[in-house]
Design an enzyme around this catalytic site. Structure first.
Site, short mmCIF file in Angstrom:
data_model
loop_
_atom_site.label_atom_id
_atom_site.label_comp_id
_atom_site.label_asym_id
_atom_site.label_seq_id
_atom_site.Cartn_x
_atom_site.Cartn_y
_atom_site.Cartn_z
N ARG A 1 81.12 -123.58 -60.25
CA ARG A 1 80.10 -122.77 -59.58
C ARG A 1 80.83 -121.81 -58.66
O ARG A 1 81.55 -122.23 -57.75
CB ARG A 1 79.15 -123.66 -58.77
CG ARG A 1 78.28 -122.86 -57.82
CD ARG A 1 77.16 -123.65 -57.21
NE ARG A 1 76.11 -123.88 -58.19
CZ ARG A 1 74.86 -124.26 -57.88
NH1 ARG A 1 74.52 -124.44 -56.63
NH2 ARG A 1 73.96 -124.46 -58.83
N HIS B 1 73.00 -118.50 -64.80
CA HIS B 1 72.80 -119.93 -64.48
C HIS B 1 72.31 -120.63 -65.76
O HIS B 1 71.17 -121.08 -65.84
CB HIS B 1 71.79 -120.07 -63.33
CG HIS B 1 71.83 -121.40 -62.64
ND1 HIS B 1 72.69 -122.41 -63.01
CD2 HIS B 1 71.11 -121.90 -61.60
CE1 HIS B 1 72.49 -123.46 -62.22
NE2 HIS B 1 71.54 -123.18 -61.36
N GLN C 1 70.66 -124.24 -65.75
CA GLN C 1 69.29 -124.28 -65.26
C GLN C 1 68.32 -123.81 -66.34
O GLN C 1 67.25 -124.39 -66.53
CB GLN C 1 69.16 -123.37 -64.02
CG GLN C 1 67.76 -123.37 -63.44
CD GLN C 1 67.39 -124.71 -62.82
OE1 GLN C 1 68.12 -125.23 -61.99
NE2 GLN C 1 66.27 -125.27 -63.21
N CYS D 1 63.68 -123.07 -59.98
CA CYS D 1 64.95 -123.81 -60.09
C CYS D 1 65.26 -124.62 -58.85
O CYS D 1 66.02 -125.57 -58.91
CB CYS D 1 66.09 -122.85 -60.42
SG CYS D 1 66.40 -121.62 -59.14
N ARG E 1 67.60 -131.15 -65.58
CA ARG E 1 69.00 -130.72 -65.43
C ARG E 1 69.93 -131.82 -65.92
O ARG E 1 70.92 -131.55 -66.61
CB ARG E 1 69.31 -130.41 -63.94
CG ARG E 1 68.59 -129.21 -63.36
CD ARG E 1 69.08 -127.90 -63.94
NE ARG E 1 70.51 -127.71 -63.80
CZ ARG E 1 71.11 -127.23 -62.71
NH1 ARG E 1 70.41 -126.81 -61.68
NH2 ARG E 1 72.44 -127.08 -62.67
#
Ligand code: CP
Ligand code: NVA
Length: 300
Positions: free
Chosen positions: A102, A129, A132, A259, A287
């Site tokens: 990340r 992302h 997600q 999210c 997730r």
């Protein structure tokens, strides 16, 4: 599939295969059917930004699959003191079986993938992302049975979430309508991709985008790394909110996803958030299952 760097790299078939495996892993976990396909495997998890869901779901997911997750805070690594990403990639490739990262720049994630010899998973950049969005698609498919032909409306910033949802939903043959202020549009390469699809539309009017939507999605007005712009963004995004008016324009049974973390009273009202908390927290749970599917596909 060698890496998970961005939705643009995946085919519709790749996405379907991940979602199918994610559903199976979710079923197995709920029924206490345990396999450890990643026994003996290690995943390094490099974080240059904060995280609750991504860190915990990857860590738990690796554990459930029999592997070892290693949390690496970038500020405690030499990468945080300027060691080139190319060198970090070549070193870590000799210890680990995969890396989740990340960070800020998408180019850093792409450089890790180019220079290392192990699978790289994008755990969020300013641009994308994908983890997600796989969980989001899983949640929508779980609730509606199929994705094909459903309308996804995203209201808010042209950020990592909007970029990735546009691509992921179009690849799954969904209709996509996004609403954002003129100065906060999605990334040019995402628009280039999307504009080839008649099922894509972009407007500055949230109500127009929401008409007939099966799922309405939003995200924060100021993302991680944009803390300095917070005041300016609060002004620019007035009206870009999921509220009763937006929900009245969408289908009566429309889903709402976020999210998380959410800012009630900014991008979504507290009322709409709570009315849809079932699917929003299922999305957060998914997730775990979606990422386990990615880990099995890439490291298994
Ligand atoms: N949605 C999401 O990625 O959450 P975290 O920032 O908590 O990981
Ligand atoms: N757009 C948000 C997503 C957080 C999960 C951010 O980048 O901060």
């Amino acid at each position: 599939m060698k890496h998970l760097l961005k939705m643009l790299d995946l085919t519709g078939q790749d996405i379907t295969a991940i979602l199918d495996l994610a559903d199976q892993l979710k079923y197995e976990l709920k029924h206490n059917i345990r396999h450890q396909p990643l026994a003996g495997k290690t995943l390094g998890m490099i974080f240059e930004k904060a995280s609750t869901r991504t860190r915990v779901s990857f860590e738990v997911g690796m554990y459930q699959l029999g592997g070892l997750p290693i949390f690496l805070s970038a500020s405690d690594m030499q990468i945080g003191r300027g060691e080139p990403v190319q060198d970090t990639a070549r070193v870590l490739s000799r210890y680990l079986d995969g890396i989740m990262i990340r960070t800020f720049k998408q180019s850093e994630v792409e450089a890790l993938a180019r220079n290392g010899s192990i699978p790289i998973i994008n755990g969020l950049t300013d641009f994308a992302h994908p983890c997600q969005v796989l969980a989001d698609l899983m949640t929508i498919r779980e609730r509606r049975g199929a994705l094909d032909g459903l309308k996804m409306c995203f209201i808010g910033d042209g950020n990592n979430m909007m970029n990735s949802l546009i691509v992921g939903c179009l690849k799954m043959k969904m209709e996509v309508a996004v609403a954002c202020p003129a100065d906060y549009r999605p990334a040019p390469e995402v628009l280039d991709f999307a504009q080839a699809y008649p099922a894509f539309s972009i407007t500055t009017d949230p109500l127009e985008a929401a008409v007939g939507a099966d799922v309405v999605i939003t995200d924060v007005w100021a993302s991680m790394g944009q803390e300095d712009e917070r005041q300016k963004r609060i002004e620019a995004f007035q009206g870009y909110q999921i509220n009763d008016k937006v929900m009245a324009a969408a289908k009566p049974d429309a889903l709402v996803l976020h999210c998380l973390p959410a800012h009630r009273g900014e991008e979504i009202t507290a009322e709409v958030f709570e009315a849809h908390s079932d699917e929003i927290f299922e999305e957060a749970e998914n997730r775990l299952h979606a990422q386990k599917a990615v880990l099995v596909k890439l490291l298994g």
